[in-house]
Write a protein that holds these residues in place. Sequence first.
Motif, short mmCIF file in Angstrom:
data_model
loop_
_atom_site.label_atom_id
_atom_site.label_comp_id
_atom_site.label_asym_id
_atom_site.label_seq_id
_atom_site.Cartn_x
_atom_site.Cartn_y
_atom_site.Cartn_z
N LEU A 158 5.17 -6.63 -7.88
CA LEU A 158 3.85 -7.23 -7.67
C LEU A 158 2.68 -6.18 -7.34
CD1 LEU A 158 2.87 -10.53 -5.92
CD2 LEU A 158 1.69 -8.38 -4.99
N VAL A 159 2.76 -5.27 -6.80
CA VAL A 159 1.69 -4.26 -6.37
C VAL A 159 1.72 -3.46 -7.60
CG1 VAL A 159 1.28 -2.12 -4.92
CG2 VAL A 159 2.67 -4.01 -3.86
N ASN A 160 2.71 -3.24 -8.45
CA ASN A 160 2.39 -2.60 -9.68
C ASN A 160 1.62 -3.13 -10.54
OD1 ASN A 160 3.18 0.06 -11.52
ND2 ASN A 160 4.30 -1.84 -12.59
N LEU A 161 1.78 -4.57 -10.81
CA LEU A 161 1.40 -5.41 -11.81
C LEU A 161 -0.33 -5.59 -11.27
CD1 LEU A 161 3.77 -8.47 -12.46
CD2 LEU A 161 3.03 -6.69 -13.89
N ILE A 162 -0.56 -5.63 -10.22
CA ILE A 162 -2.09 -5.86 -9.82
C ILE A 162 -2.41 -4.50 -9.32
CG2 ILE A 162 -1.41 -8.10 -8.94
CD1 ILE A 162 -1.92 -7.06 -6.11
N GLU A 163 -2.22 -3.37 -9.67
CA GLU A 163 -2.75 -1.90 -9.54
C GLU A 163 -3.10 -1.93 -7.75
OE1 GLU A 163 -5.67 -1.30 -12.19
OE2 GLU A 163 -4.28 -1.33 -13.99
N GLY A 164 -2.29 -2.28 -7.29
CA GLY A 164 -2.56 -2.40 -5.52
C GLY A 164 -2.17 -1.27 -4.98
N ASP A 165 -2.65 -0.87 -3.62
CA ASP A 165 -2.19 0.16 -2.75
C ASP A 165 -1.64 -0.55 -1.63
OD1 ASP A 165 -3.07 2.44 -4.14
OD2 ASP A 165 -4.88 1.83 -3.70
N ILE A 166 -0.31 -0.20 -1.14
CA ILE A 166 0.25 -0.54 -0.19
C ILE A 166 -0.50 0.11 1.30
CG2 ILE A 166 2.28 -0.90 1.56
CD1 ILE A 166 3.96 -0.82 -1.19
N VAL A 167 -1.13 -0.81 2.12
CA VAL A 167 -1.66 -0.43 3.41
C VAL A 167 -0.57 -0.35 4.56
CG1 VAL A 167 -3.53 -0.85 4.92
CG2 VAL A 167 -3.58 -1.49 2.52
N TYR A 168 0.15 -1.46 4.21
CA TYR A 168 1.32 -1.50 5.30
C TYR A 168 2.51 -2.09 4.98
CZ TYR A 168 4.15 -3.04 9.60
OH TYR A 168 5.33 -3.15 10.12
N LYS A 169 3.56 -1.45 4.89
CA LYS A 169 4.84 -1.72 4.08
C LYS A 169 5.43 -3.21 4.64
CE LYS A 169 9.13 0.16 1.98
NZ LYS A 169 10.01 1.15 1.82
N GLY A 170 5.70 -2.99 6.18
CA GLY A 170 6.40 -4.41 6.77
C GLY A 170 7.76 -4.55 6.19
N ILE A 171 7.98 -5.86 6.36
CA ILE A 171 9.34 -6.13 5.93
C ILE A 171 9.27 -6.67 4.84
CG2 ILE A 171 11.42 -7.70 6.55
CD1 ILE A 171 10.98 -7.42 9.49
N GLU A 172 9.87 -6.41 3.57
CA GLU A 172 9.69 -6.75 2.20
C GLU A 172 10.81 -7.71 1.96
OE1 GLU A 172 9.88 -3.85 -0.88
OE2 GLU A 172 8.86 -2.25 0.18
N LYS A 173 10.05 -9.00 1.24
CA LYS A 173 10.96 -10.38 1.01
C LYS A 173 10.69 -10.58 -0.42
CE LYS A 173 10.39 -12.42 5.66
NZ LYS A 173 9.76 -13.73 6.47
N PRO A 174 11.55 -11.28 -1.10
CA PRO A 174 11.39 -11.65 -2.14
C PRO A 174 10.36 -12.57 -2.50
CG PRO A 174 13.88 -11.71 -1.91
CD PRO A 174 13.14 -11.32 -0.50
N LEU A 175 9.25 -12.59 -3.38
CA LEU A 175 8.16 -13.47 -3.21
C LEU A 175 8.40 -14.66 -4.25
CD1 LEU A 175 5.52 -10.63 -3.22
CD2 LEU A 175 6.34 -11.80 -1.10
N TYR A 176 8.43 -15.86 -3.75
CA TYR A 176 8.58 -17.14 -4.52
C TYR A 176 7.29 -17.53 -5.33
CZ TYR A 176 13.63 -16.77 -3.48
OH TYR A 176 15.01 -16.32 -3.40
N GLY A 177 6.21 -17.13 -5.11
CA GLY A 177 5.00 -17.57 -5.51
C GLY A 177 3.90 -16.80 -5.02
N PHE A 178 2.46 -17.32 -5.43
CA PHE A 178 1.68 -16.57 -5.09
C PHE A 178 0.29 -17.79 -4.87
CE2 PHE A 178 0.92 -16.42 -9.61
CZ PHE A 178 -0.26 -16.58 -9.61
N SER A 179 -0.43 -17.55 -3.95
CA SER A 179 -1.66 -18.25 -3.65
C SER A 179 -2.87 -17.39 -3.67
CB SER A 179 -1.75 -19.21 -2.57
OG SER A 179 -0.83 -20.20 -2.46
N VAL A 180 -3.95 -17.54 -4.35
CA VAL A 180 -5.22 -17.09 -4.41
C VAL A 180 -6.24 -18.10 -3.53
CG1 VAL A 180 -6.97 -16.07 -5.60
CG2 VAL A 180 -4.71 -15.77 -6.55
#
Length: 246
Positions: free
Chosen positions: A123-145
């Motif tokens: 997801l981060v790669n697709l939206i050309e994002g930068d990780i500010v804090y890594k946290g606990i990574e989980k599989p993402l089953y959707g998104f809300s804008v």
Amino acid sequence: MTSNDSSENLRNRLAEKMAGDITLSEKPGESLKKWRSNFEISQTDIANYLKVSPSVISDYESGRRKSPGTMIVRKIVESLLEIDIERGGKKIHTYETMLNAESGSKSIYSTYEYTLPIQLAKLVNLIEGDIVYKGIEKPLYGFSVVDSQRAILELSSHEFQKLYGWSTDRAMIFTKVSTGKSPLVAIRVTNLKPGAVVLHGLRKEEVESVAVKMAEVDRVPLVATTMDLDQIVQLLKKYSQYYARE
């Protein structure tokens, strides 16, 4: 209707939603795993309730075992709900808001559910994002804008939960943010925590330090991006058509 009748009705409606989501999914095991994760219940807890080996639940979720039939799905759903009730029923009552939510909230710019999850790194790669804090990574089953200003100014903490759709393990993408603090404050006061928070319109260095600290407390991955919002939505929806092939 008495309080007991109301609670039973809520439970039945939620059970129907969960069972339907699992049995109609192209990947029932992934859907089962999603709901178990939403309820924060381990494979061992379900196995103990059903009096089976934890490997049975693991095999269903991974697809190593033939997809569960409707009877088995019903038993697994019942186990999730019963275990939650034994723990105070917090998750069930949290979903009450979603069951009663009206569609088309003005705070929601776009929402989408994945049959199979997308990983945070993708997801981060697709939206050309930068990780500010890594946290606990989980599989993402959707998104809300989410329109950050509307959500924070107009929604109560209970109404805010409507923004999660049917899986908390999702990316909550907040628009119209200035420092990143307000969305994290809103998340802190709710029972549900998203799988990741994306601050749209900010560069990594512009995120306020207190927002980062709040993400650290909740261990929620925090991402910043300045990509065009419509492009983000288009890319994330388009990805759902191809990720099963990867």
